[in-house]
Write a protein that holds these residues in place. Sequence first.
Motif, mmCIF file in Angstrom:
data_model
loop_
_atom_site.group_PDB
_atom_site.id
_atom_site.type_symbol
_atom_site.label_atom_id
_atom_site.label_comp_id
_atom_site.label_asym_id
_atom_site.label_seq_id
_atom_site.Cartn_x
_atom_site.Cartn_y
_atom_site.Cartn_z
ATOM 1 N N GLU A 153 0.813 -1.177 0.149
ATOM 2 C CA GLU A 153 -0.013 -0.019 0.001
ATOM 3 C C GLU A 153 1.015 1.264 -0.141
ATOM 4 O O GLU A 153 1.914 1.325 0.814
ATOM 5 C CB GLU A 153 -0.965 0.107 1.272
ATOM 6 C CG GLU A 153 -1.950 -1.117 1.534
ATOM 7 C CD GLU A 153 -1.301 -2.408 1.749
ATOM 8 O OE1 GLU A 153 -0.216 -2.323 2.462
ATOM 9 O OE2 GLU A 153 -1.578 -3.487 1.513
ATOM 10 N N GLY A 154 0.552 2.128 -0.804
ATOM 11 C CA GLY A 154 1.114 3.467 -0.768
ATOM 12 C C GLY A 154 2.499 3.471 -1.650
ATOM 13 O O GLY A 154 3.452 4.351 -1.578
ATOM 14 N N ALA A 155 2.770 2.339 -2.612
ATOM 15 C CA ALA A 155 4.002 2.237 -3.267
ATOM 16 C C ALA A 155 4.101 3.323 -4.246
ATOM 17 O O ALA A 155 3.017 3.507 -5.014
ATOM 18 C CB ALA A 155 3.832 0.835 -4.023
ATOM 19 N N THR A 156 5.171 3.690 -4.251
ATOM 20 C CA THR A 156 5.437 4.956 -5.580
ATOM 21 C C THR A 156 5.873 4.284 -6.520
ATOM 22 O O THR A 156 6.209 3.155 -6.703
ATOM 23 C CB THR A 156 6.419 6.026 -4.897
ATOM 24 O OG1 THR A 156 7.482 5.140 -3.983
ATOM 25 C CG2 THR A 156 5.831 6.900 -3.912
ATOM 26 N N ASP A 157 6.138 5.256 -7.487
ATOM 27 C CA ASP A 157 6.551 4.520 -9.034
ATOM 28 C C ASP A 157 8.130 4.174 -8.934
ATOM 29 O O ASP A 157 8.826 4.834 -8.220
ATOM 30 C CB ASP A 157 6.268 5.640 -10.050
ATOM 31 C CG ASP A 157 4.807 6.019 -10.137
ATOM 32 O OD1 ASP A 157 3.892 4.901 -10.115
ATOM 33 O OD2 ASP A 157 4.571 7.168 -10.444
ATOM 34 N N PRO A 158 8.511 3.214 -9.524
ATOM 35 C CA PRO A 158 9.695 2.831 -9.817
ATOM 36 C C PRO A 158 10.808 4.034 -10.002
ATOM 37 O O PRO A 158 10.605 5.020 -10.738
ATOM 38 C CB PRO A 158 10.007 1.887 -10.745
ATOM 39 C CG PRO A 158 8.537 1.837 -11.385
ATOM 40 C CD PRO A 158 7.861 2.562 -10.610
ATOM 41 N N ILE A 215 13.659 0.642 -12.180
ATOM 42 C CA ILE A 215 13.210 0.858 -13.501
ATOM 43 C C ILE A 215 13.494 -0.196 -14.482
ATOM 44 O O ILE A 215 12.346 -0.805 -15.124
ATOM 45 C CB ILE A 215 13.620 2.222 -14.113
ATOM 46 C CG1 ILE A 215 12.848 3.367 -13.069
ATOM 47 C CG2 ILE A 215 13.250 2.338 -15.340
ATOM 48 C CD1 ILE A 215 13.352 4.739 -13.754
ATOM 49 N N ALA A 216 14.618 -0.940 -14.562
ATOM 50 C CA ALA A 216 14.956 -1.808 -15.488
ATOM 51 C C ALA A 216 14.097 -3.189 -14.861
ATOM 52 O O ALA A 216 13.585 -3.771 -16.008
ATOM 53 C CB ALA A 216 16.380 -2.335 -15.486
ATOM 54 N N LEU A 217 13.932 -3.575 -13.993
ATOM 55 C CA LEU A 217 12.960 -4.526 -13.612
ATOM 56 C C LEU A 217 11.386 -4.390 -13.826
ATOM 57 O O LEU A 217 10.908 -5.368 -14.226
ATOM 58 C CB LEU A 217 13.137 -5.024 -11.949
ATOM 59 C CG LEU A 217 12.202 -6.093 -11.314
ATOM 60 C CD1 LEU A 217 12.681 -7.176 -12.123
ATOM 61 C CD2 LEU A 217 12.364 -6.229 -9.826
ATOM 62 N N ALA A 218 10.867 -3.026 -13.567
ATOM 63 C CA ALA A 218 9.810 -2.859 -13.970
ATOM 64 C C ALA A 218 9.387 -2.969 -15.419
ATOM 65 O O ALA A 218 8.359 -3.651 -15.771
ATOM 66 C CB ALA A 218 9.321 -1.499 -13.502
ATOM 67 N N ARG A 219 10.498 -2.537 -16.063
ATOM 68 C CA ARG A 219 10.162 -2.948 -17.727
ATOM 69 C C ARG A 219 10.245 -4.158 -17.983
ATOM 70 O O ARG A 219 9.501 -4.619 -18.786
ATOM 71 C CB ARG A 219 11.414 -2.252 -18.322
ATOM 72 C CG ARG A 219 11.742 -0.795 -18.413
ATOM 73 C CD ARG A 219 12.352 -0.513 -19.934
ATOM 74 N NE ARG A 219 11.756 0.596 -20.554
ATOM 75 C CZ ARG A 219 12.619 1.810 -20.076
ATOM 76 N NH1 ARG A 219 13.766 1.625 -19.323
ATOM 77 N NH2 ARG A 219 12.307 2.922 -20.215
#
Length: 592
Positions: free
Chosen positions: A499-504, A510-514
């Motif tokens: 809960e409340g997680a912000t963007d990478p 960022i590389a993992l999110a991609r």
Amino acid sequence: MPVWFNPARELDALLRKVAPSVAGFDADFNPELRPSDPRHADFQANGVLAVAKKAKGNPRALATALVDAVKATGELDEKLFQVEVAGPGFINFKLTPVALGAWLREYRDESKWRAGAARMMGGRKVVIDYPSPNTAKQMHVGHLRPIVIGEAVARLIEFCGAKLTRDNHIGDWGTNFGILILAIRRAGFKLDSQSPTALDDLERLYKEGSVLTKADPAALDAARAELAKLQSGDAENLALWEEIVKVSNTACQRIYDQFGLKTDVILGESFYRDKVDQVYTELQKVGLAEESEGALVVWHDDEPRFSRHAETPMPFIVRKKDGSSNYASTDLATLLYRAEYFKADEIVYVTDGRQQDHFQQLFRTGAKWFTATKRTLPRLRHVWFGTILGEDGKAIKTKSGDPVRLQSLIDEATERAFAAVTAKSPELSETERKAIAKAVGIAALRYVDLASNRTMDYSFSWDKLLAFEGNTAPYLMYAVVRVRSIFRKNGIEVGKGEEGATDPETPTEIALARKLLGFTAALDLALEDLRPHHLSTYLHELAAAYGAFYAADTVNVDDPAVRARRLMLCARTCSILETGLRLLAIEPVERM
Ligand code: ARG
């Protein structure tokens, strides 16, 4: 605005929709959208170059006009995408950290991904034909690939929204039954389907029968007569045949159970024995089939290899000269039945690459036959695969020259997995290590088959199969265990605490999110040509991206927003790895 599950597909559709309204573009514009080098962008559309070349226009101007038109629709959320015209006239799309964050929050579990992926094949009725072994034989190493590849392809198609029927099209009506029945009669053998050695006995008798019929023409005639009797409905031969098929199916089922394989129907070639006459009649009526030396054949003069003028003529024989049906006749009848009874929009056949000619002739014949009779032909695809070789580069055989039995392969995989797990985690109880070994052994057999492009041959090596490093099942299964352990140590379930997680934010986040979002591109690629290795390659890359993130970014930090977003990245990695492995029919384990 909704968050797109598969941005590449949606961008592609948007570009195609908008282009015709822009001067210089045709109605059939192909954006040629593909994943890009992540340093520059996420996706790149190169299709404008071809348009500019044809229209002798300025590619950058055309690309800019297209981008403006796309922006004007308001369908492209500029908080989520950075769009720019690059180089000679490419269009680059870059997902912003906001988009990555939104995707991760929206697509959080398997049910969400399934819903998103349903855009790909939703509503289509598909019949998949696998593993379709021939009866009256033990399953051997040659049966591994149709089971493993068939199941992965089936799960992929189902995941992408199709309504799927798994049809195990067993070869239960072939010429081998003449020989087998003859051998049983000559030996005075009483077949008992309950006997544990029944299938071994049949194999031995079949071997005796084929030696005999090769040496003695009178015996060959007798075998043919037994087959003719069977095919014309002789009660005694039919009863014996039924018993043989039962023995064989029971033995196959034992193997299927270990692979967790469940097909929906087993109609088999024999089911079509009263449906082949319609094929002969129709093919002749529309002028596709003709008599040749007593047989009924189909030529395809529009394809040099299958034409009557070919150097080595290869007619598609649909009825043999003794009047009996064959593989081609039953396959044509099967095609019609699947189109009419199952209302299939698509049929997928999973077999060895040596059957490519057969399927090309079948598909060509089917296309012409259906057109001539005003039927709609389902999309037909042959998912073929190469051979499994031994470490010496030759087909794997036992010392006696027989192919290795699938059961002994499974047993050996399980034993070796037990040794590997024991070496890695000696602290686990023996019962637990046994259970893990059972899962890992089968998983390793599957994964090695799915890790390489199916149309290639591959050589089988136990060390490669069970290594904890590299692109293997143990490596990926262990990666899941490692991610899960973070949640276990924190005393929370996977998916909690975000809960409340912000963007990478950090480069490794960022590389993992991609990479996580790249799941959709991997699905697309795997689905396009029905090649599961795109999925396994992706999972391996995801595990590596996770490793880099984990090494660089501590999860348990004081800042609650940072901790929450890192837990979110861990949870998505865990679920995508698990979902991906399940798509390959590999069941993850909790501990290893
Ligand atoms: N029984 C065949 C074999 O073992 C495979 C059948 C594949 N399916 C089909 N419709 N032809 O080679």
